[in-house]
Design a protein around this motif. Structure first.
Motif, PDB file in Angstrom:
ATOM      1  N   CYS A  27       9.255 -26.176  41.821  1.00  0.00           N
ATOM      2  CA  CYS A  27      10.550 -26.705  42.261  1.00  0.00           C
ATOM      3  C   CYS A  27      10.796 -28.043  41.588  1.00  0.00           C
ATOM      4  O   CYS A  27      11.334 -28.973  42.174  1.00  0.00           O
ATOM      5  CB  CYS A  27      10.569 -26.853  43.791  1.00  0.00           C
ATOM      6  SG  CYS A  27      10.537 -25.305  44.675  1.00  0.00           S
ATOM      7  N   TYR A  28      10.390 -28.172  40.342  1.00  0.00           N
ATOM      8  CA  TYR A  28      10.371 -29.453  39.646  1.00  0.00           C
ATOM      9  C   TYR A  28      11.748 -29.949  39.206  1.00  0.00           C
ATOM     10  O   TYR A  28      12.139 -31.057  39.513  1.00  0.00           O
ATOM     11  CB  TYR A  28       9.433 -29.354  38.436  1.00  0.00           C
ATOM     12  CG  TYR A  28       9.311 -30.611  37.635  1.00  0.00           C
ATOM     13  CD1 TYR A  28       8.648 -31.719  38.145  1.00  0.00           C
ATOM     14  CD2 TYR A  28       9.856 -30.692  36.366  1.00  0.00           C
ATOM     15  CE1 TYR A  28       8.540 -32.885  37.413  1.00  0.00           C
ATOM     16  CE2 TYR A  28       9.747 -31.859  35.628  1.00  0.00           C
ATOM     17  CZ  TYR A  28       9.095 -32.941  36.150  1.00  0.00           C
ATOM     18  OH  TYR A  28       8.993 -34.089  35.425  1.00  0.00           O
ATOM     19  N   SER A  29      12.498 -29.151  38.461  1.00  0.00           N
ATOM     20  CA  SER A  29      13.741 -29.639  37.873  1.00  0.00           C
ATOM     21  C   SER A  29      14.708 -28.486  37.632  1.00  0.00           C
ATOM     22  O   SER A  29      14.304 -27.352  37.429  1.00  0.00           O
ATOM     23  CB  SER A  29      13.444 -30.331  36.539  1.00  0.00           C
ATOM     24  OG  SER A  29      14.638 -30.645  35.851  1.00  0.00           O
ATOM     25  N   ARG A  30      16.013 -28.802  37.626  1.00  0.00           N
ATOM     26  CA  ARG A  30      17.035 -27.805  37.300  1.00  0.00           C
ATOM     27  C   ARG A  30      17.185 -27.613  35.788  1.00  0.00           C
ATOM     28  O   ARG A  30      17.821 -26.665  35.349  1.00  0.00           O
ATOM     29  CB  ARG A  30      18.387 -28.234  37.860  1.00  0.00           C
ATOM     30  CG  ARG A  30      18.496 -28.124  39.343  1.00  0.00           C
ATOM     31  CD  ARG A  30      19.934 -28.488  39.748  1.00  0.00           C
ATOM     32  NE  ARG A  30      20.044 -28.684  41.168  1.00  0.00           N
ATOM     33  CZ  ARG A  30      20.415 -27.746  42.023  1.00  0.00           C
ATOM     34  NH1 ARG A  30      20.706 -26.550  41.594  1.00  0.00           N
ATOM     35  NH2 ARG A  30      20.489 -28.017  43.298  1.00  0.00           N
ATOM     36  N   ALA A  31      16.635 -28.515  34.991  1.00  0.00           N
ATOM     37  CA  ALA A  31      16.801 -28.446  33.539  1.00  0.00           C
ATOM     38  C   ALA A  31      16.185 -27.162  32.985  1.00  0.00           C
ATOM     39  O   ALA A  31      15.089 -26.769  33.370  1.00  0.00           O
ATOM     40  CB  ALA A  31      16.156 -29.664  32.879  1.00  0.00           C
ATOM     41  N   GLU A  32      16.911 -26.506  32.087  1.00  0.00           N
ATOM     42  CA  GLU A  32      16.426 -25.266  31.494  1.00  0.00           C
ATOM     43  C   GLU A  32      15.170 -25.527  30.663  1.00  0.00           C
ATOM     44  O   GLU A  32      15.074 -26.516  29.955  1.00  0.00           O
ATOM     45  CB  GLU A  32      17.509 -24.654  30.610  1.00  0.00           C
ATOM     46  CG  GLU A  32      17.141 -23.281  30.117  1.00  0.00           C
ATOM     47  CD  GLU A  32      18.283 -22.587  29.410  1.00  0.00           C
ATOM     48  OE1 GLU A  32      17.994 -21.843  28.481  1.00  0.00           O
ATOM     49  OE2 GLU A  32      19.444 -22.813  29.791  1.00  0.00           O
ATOM     50  N   GLY A  33      14.227 -24.630  30.760  1.00  0.00           N
ATOM     51  CA  GLY A  33      12.989 -24.757  29.984  1.00  0.00           C
ATOM     52  C   GLY A  33      12.035 -25.796  30.522  1.00  0.00           C
ATOM     53  O   GLY A  33      11.139 -26.226  29.812  1.00  0.00           O
ATOM     54  N   CYS A  34      12.219 -26.204  31.761  1.00  0.00           N
ATOM     55  CA  CYS A  34      11.414 -27.291  32.314  1.00  0.00           C
ATOM     56  C   CYS A  34      10.381 -26.807  33.338  1.00  0.00           C
ATOM     57  O   CYS A  34       9.823 -27.591  34.070  1.00  0.00           O
ATOM     58  CB  CYS A  34      12.342 -28.323  32.956  1.00  0.00           C
ATOM     59  SG  CYS A  34      11.539 -29.892  33.278  1.00  0.00           S
ATOM     60  N   GLY A  35      10.137 -25.507  33.405  1.00  0.00           N
ATOM     61  CA  GLY A  35       9.184 -24.974  34.374  1.00  0.00           C
ATOM     62  C   GLY A  35       7.806 -25.596  34.240  1.00  0.00           C
ATOM     63  O   GLY A  35       7.298 -25.753  33.131  1.00  0.00           O
ATOM     64  N   GLN A  36       7.216 -25.973  35.364  1.00  0.00           N
ATOM     65  CA  GLN A  36       5.912 -26.625  35.363  1.00  0.00           C
ATOM     66  C   GLN A  36       4.821 -25.784  36.029  1.00  0.00           C
ATOM     67  O   GLN A  36       3.660 -26.147  35.989  1.00  0.00           O
ATOM     68  CB  GLN A  36       6.002 -27.980  36.059  1.00  0.00           C
ATOM     69  CG  GLN A  36       6.949 -28.948  35.396  1.00  0.00           C
ATOM     70  CD  GLN A  36       6.511 -29.313  33.997  1.00  0.00           C
ATOM     71  OE1 GLN A  36       5.381 -29.719  33.773  1.00  0.00           O
ATOM     72  NE2 GLN A  36       7.409 -29.147  33.032  1.00  0.00           N
ATOM     73  N   GLY A  37       5.193 -24.661  36.670  1.00  0.00           N
ATOM     74  CA  GLY A  37       4.194 -23.788  37.269  1.00  0.00           C
ATOM     75  C   GLY A  37       3.439 -23.056  36.177  1.00  0.00           C
ATOM     76  O   GLY A  37       4.012 -22.661  35.163  1.00  0.00           O
ATOM     77  N   ARG A  38       2.119 -22.899  36.361  1.00  0.00           N
ATOM     78  CA  ARG A  38       1.312 -22.270  35.321  1.00  0.00           C
ATOM     79  C   ARG A  38       0.399 -21.196  35.900  1.00  0.00           C
ATOM     80  O   ARG A  38      -0.087 -21.329  37.007  1.00  0.00           O
ATOM     81  CB  ARG A  38       0.460 -23.317  34.621  1.00  0.00           C
ATOM     82  CG  ARG A  38       1.271 -24.236  33.736  1.00  0.00           C
ATOM     83  CD  ARG A  38       0.385 -25.335  33.150  1.00  0.00           C
ATOM     84  NE  ARG A  38       0.970 -26.049  32.060  1.00  0.00           N
ATOM     85  CZ  ARG A  38       1.979 -26.884  32.130  1.00  0.00           C
ATOM     86  NH1 ARG A  38       2.581 -27.087  33.275  1.00  0.00           N
ATOM     87  NH2 ARG A  38       2.432 -27.505  31.068  1.00  0.00           N
ATOM     88  N   PHE A  39       0.172 -20.166  35.099  1.00  0.00           N
ATOM     89  CA  PHE A  39      -0.827 -19.161  35.435  1.00  0.00           C
ATOM     90  C   PHE A  39      -1.667 -18.889  34.198  1.00  0.00           C
ATOM     91  O   PHE A  39      -1.252 -19.171  33.069  1.00  0.00           O
ATOM     92  CB  PHE A  39      -0.192 -17.860  35.949  1.00  0.00           C
ATOM     93  CG  PHE A  39       0.445 -17.028  34.874  1.00  0.00           C
ATOM     94  CD1 PHE A  39      -0.303 -16.132  34.127  1.00  0.00           C
ATOM     95  CD2 PHE A  39       1.794 -17.145  34.600  1.00  0.00           C
ATOM     96  CE1 PHE A  39       0.281 -15.373  33.128  1.00  0.00           C
ATOM     97  CE2 PHE A  39       2.391 -16.380  33.615  1.00  0.00           C
ATOM     98  CZ  PHE A  39       1.627 -15.498  32.876  1.00  0.00           C
ATOM     99  N   SER A  40      -2.856 -18.359  34.435  1.00  0.00           N
ATOM    100  CA  SER A  40      -3.754 -18.006  33.344  1.00  0.00           C
ATOM    101  C   SER A  40      -4.570 -16.787  33.756  1.00  0.00           C
ATOM    102  O   SER A  40      -5.091 -16.744  34.866  1.00  0.00           O
ATOM    103  CB  SER A  40      -4.678 -19.181  33.024  1.00  0.00           C
ATOM    104  OG  SER A  40      -5.606 -18.823  32.028  1.00  0.00           O
TER     105      SER A  40
END
Length: 94
Positions: A27-40
């Motif tokens: 739920c970091y930012s509305r800016a496009e391409g700004c996703g901060q969630g990560r999986f591996s």
């Protein structure tokens, strides 16, 4: 064969609540391409590999995958990415 996303037996989580395997969001930012969630996903050292039909849907910023690994950055203002529900996380023996 399919990885069960809610089976946490062989998963590792650094913080927060448990989320299904191969899923990420934030739920970091509305800016496009700004996703901060990560999986591996790392199947290195096993006799399994992801099938070619494995893909993700949702708010995907970037996903990189090989036969035995996948990592992704997803989310953006309470968005997430999940394995495509039609295929799930299919694996096969190498």
């Amino acid at each position: 064969m399919r990885i069960l996303g809610e089976d946490f037996t062989f998963s590792r989580q650094e913080r927060g609540k448990k989320v299904p395997y191969g899923t990420a969001g934030d739920c970091y930012s509305r800016a496009e391409g700004c996703g901060q969630g990560r999986f591996s996903i790392d199947l290195t050292g096993t006799s399994f590999k992801l099938t070619s039909d494995v893909s993700w849907i949702g708010d995907t910023t970037k996903i990189h995958r090989t036969d035995q690994t996948a990592s992704g950055r997803c989310g953006g203002f309470c968005g997430e990415c999940i394995p495509d529900l039609n295929t799930g996380l299919h694996v096969e023996i190498t």
